[in-house]
Design an enzyme around this catalytic site. Sequence first.
Site, short mmCIF file in Angstrom:
data_model
loop_
_atom_site.label_atom_id
_atom_site.label_comp_id
_atom_site.label_asym_id
_atom_site.label_seq_id
_atom_site.Cartn_x
_atom_site.Cartn_y
_atom_site.Cartn_z
N HIS A 188 0.82 -1.22 0.00
CA HIS A 188 0.00 0.00 0.00
C HIS A 188 0.85 1.27 0.00
CE1 HIS A 188 -3.99 -1.83 0.91
NE2 HIS A 188 -3.24 -2.77 1.43
N LYS A 196 -7.78 13.92 4.88
CA LYS A 196 -6.89 12.75 4.81
C LYS A 196 -5.92 12.87 5.98
CE LYS A 196 -5.96 14.21 0.69
NZ LYS A 196 -5.81 13.19 -0.37
N ARG A 197 -5.14 11.86 6.26
CA ARG A 197 -4.15 11.96 7.34
C ARG A 197 -3.17 13.07 7.00
NH1 ARG A 197 -3.70 7.87 11.37
NH2 ARG A 197 -2.01 9.21 12.09
N THR A 248 -8.10 6.90 -1.64
CA THR A 248 -9.47 6.39 -1.81
C THR A 248 -10.47 7.50 -1.57
OG1 THR A 248 -9.19 5.54 0.44
CG2 THR A 248 -9.09 3.93 -1.35
N1 CGF Z 1 -0.59 2.47 4.74
N2 CGF Z 1 -0.89 2.81 3.79
N3 CGF Z 1 -1.17 3.15 2.78
C1 CGF Z 1 -2.29 3.83 2.26
C2 CGF Z 1 -2.95 4.73 3.32
N4 CGF Z 1 -2.09 5.65 3.87
O1 CGF Z 1 -3.53 4.00 4.32
O2 CGF Z 1 -3.21 2.81 1.85
C3 CGF Z 1 -4.32 3.29 1.11
C4 CGF Z 1 -5.15 2.09 0.75
O3 CGF Z 1 -4.53 1.31 -0.20
C5 CGF Z 1 -3.89 4.05 -0.14
O4 CGF Z 1 -5.00 4.54 -0.80
C6 CGF Z 1 -2.95 5.19 0.25
O5 CGF Z 1 -2.47 5.78 -0.92
C7 CGF Z 1 -1.79 4.64 1.08
O6 CGF Z 1 -0.95 5.67 1.53
#
Ligand code: CGF
Length: 830
Positions: free
Chosen positions: A374, A565-566, A675
């Site tokens: 991810h 977002k974070r 997302t």
């Molecule tokens: N850990 N992690 N990764 C992430 C998100 N931060 O949770 O996963 C998400 C889910 O795959 C992605 O959409 C995002 O770009 C990515 O940075």
Amino acid sequence: TPSAPPAPTHPLALATVTAPPTSVDGFVREFLRELNFGQGVSLQASTVNDQYLALARTVRHYLMARWSETLRRQRETQSKGVAYLSAEYLLGRQLGNALLATDLTEIVADGLSQCGIELADLRAQEVEPGLGNGGLGRLAACFIDSLATMSVPCIGYGIRYEYGIFRQTFVEGRQVEQPDSWLALGAPWEFPHPENARRISFGGSVADHTDDDGVVRRRWTPAWDVNALPYNYMVPGYRNGRVNTLRLWRAQATDAFDLKIFNSGDYEEAVRAQTFAENISKVLYPEDSTPQGKELRLQQQYFFVAASIGDFIDQQLPEDFDLAQLPERIIFQLNDTHPVIGVPELMRVLVDEKRLEWGAAWEITKKCFAYTCHTLLPEALEVWSVDLLGRLLPRHLEIIYRINEEFLAEVRERFGDDELRIRRMSIIAEHPERSVRMAYLATVAGAKVNGVAELHSQLLRDKVLPDFHEFYPGKFTNVTNGITPRRFVRLANPSLSELITDTIGVGWLTDLERLRGLEPFAEDEEFRARFRAVKAGNKRRLDAVLRERDGVGVHDDHLLDVMVKRLHEYKRQSLKLLHIVTTYDKIVSGEVDVADVTPRTVIFGAKAAPGYKMAKEIIHLINAVGETVNNDPRVQDRLKVIFPPNYNVTLAEKVIPAADLSEQISLAGKEASGTGNMKFALNGALTIGTDDGANVEIRQLVGDDNFFLFGMLEPEVEDLQTRGYVPSSFYEADADLRRAIDLIASGAFSGGDRATFEPVVSNLLYEDRFMVLADYAAYIEAQAAVDAAYADTERWTRAAILNVARSGFFSSDRSMRDYIDRIWATPPSF
Ligand SMILES: [N-]=[N+]=N[C@]1([C@H](N)O)O[C@H](CO)[C@@H](O)[C@H](O)[C@H]1O
């Protein structure tokens, strides 16, 4: 083993549980019974929390029949399923989704109002389980929703953290974390099954041991252990009679209380084991994309993975199951590197406990796992030191060494003694500290490795794991992320859903590509007016929510520009900030006539990992700039900045439907997918974004005219990096940029104190790892295009409608179809 006693039975006990009558009276009777007998209160005396808990349990009754039928049919058909291993699940509130899945919303609303109760009040009573940090956790929740709705057998496995992601508050604009005691008012959606607890071992040593079959095997003698208690949650499919299971594990001491020590008066010591054990599932690690290599984190990972694999083999398979057939029955999907310790765990179970040969066990293991990466940030790829692993899980380290040895032998066979390649590909990194690279272990053991967006998967193949792509070309694939339309369109945006159904009929909620049917209506003036009315209504709803929640409102005649977002530097909230400061500066300096400024409200939502200093500085600066801009009469309310604290799934469901502009402005090559970007497009917001992650696929589908693209492309970023990036040169070359940064540095947003935000300014001028200054000019230009486009209301609405119509691809149902076709081979079963 003694044969199991006959199952209890009674003529009244129907083969499966039957749901209560789906009528208002039927519901009211069930609800009052639950209130009286479950909550133990009369209707008159009941509190809102009593009513909520009773309602939740009543709705469970309607789902119970589907759940037990699903389990019965699963046992009967033995069809292949998915075990989704994720350390995070960002589920959101459950009640609304359960009512939607059972089509009970109206019946319940009527029944409750007969009792003088508002359904909305009870929905607002629910505390969302914040068992995740951000995208990764929410994705897991969307995926299990889709698998249930698509009738695919799936068990989601994870951790039942006692405290989820912290509750964010602001004190003088600074983030302050509060514990998230989500269980405090009751947890009506969980079914504890302590009788199925599993013992999970840690520490100790390994030695050769001659087993009773005369074979010498490695025997692990652990030093300590804990119990893993399963808590089951329903995962209802959307109106398909199916309910899958989410099983979350809670840690508890094997011997909770030492009476002897207690009687000796050392009370703390008496419960030390209990506290120590329970720490394992006490709290979620609040880092998103920057893992903490803490021992407790590894304990958490092994704890839930060992409990899950053991549970599946011992509880979900028939007693005499031939383990060689395991890959025909289950695929363990690894949600990032967090559950990868599951690979040596399955090997340990197959070799040490089930006494399979190493080779046979490895053949099974290699087919049973698949790995989803991810991230693209090197620091986000987990590594565990061999010291820590060897101390906590000595047998697993042994197994990892052997897996690596056999893997490197294959590499040598293919590429000869290319030592640098061997060192590059070894699962064991020698430098800077001897450690296990979990992403490499997952890639070697996984049947498939996928990224979460086309660009991401390409960069995984070319830049993050190129050696492995060369060695295992067929192993790498892509599955672009998706979101569940049930929660993020139907539940979050009922007025848009109604307009869609009125226009293209039903069916789109489980077949989102049907939204294409809306395209012609982009040219329909009356439809555009209705579409705008929906957006305006959602803005008024958001205004009411934020006024009650945080005492701030939004003007429904403002362009709502949203960045939720974070907080992470690669996501570049500071670029959005520079746009705000630039606009503010132009207004207060009189460079632009405030009357010519497009009325805009910028909404931020973002939690920073508590230990992430720069992220917290940026949050402080956002609030300080907001404070100044919002209270400067020269701005005449034409630019507003609001930052509601504690952004979570529940707030997202209110903010996203109200948005006009979606900020997806990460540095190209850094955001694996995103997302939120998909949720905004499906709710009729236009995206301003870089060609990064899934933005690329959104732009390709909605069309360049309906997307505000700006900034360097990934190869250009790479090139600038290679050539050497000097952020201050962009500061010197761009007057607007210089004025914006100088204004921050001057103390204009900190009561004249230049020191307050100096760390942020210095970071931008002398580090700027994510090239905010390099993309500034293009961003400001794109924002000017946004203002111009927004002034043409019909054009904007047409573009917004086309975003909705062309974003059906981003349903998590489509993602699941891709996983099934490319990785799992687990077709819908019944
Ligand atoms: N850990 N992690 N990764 C992430 C998100 N931060 O949770 O996963 C998400 C889910 O795959 C992605 O959409 C995002 O770009 C990515 O940075």
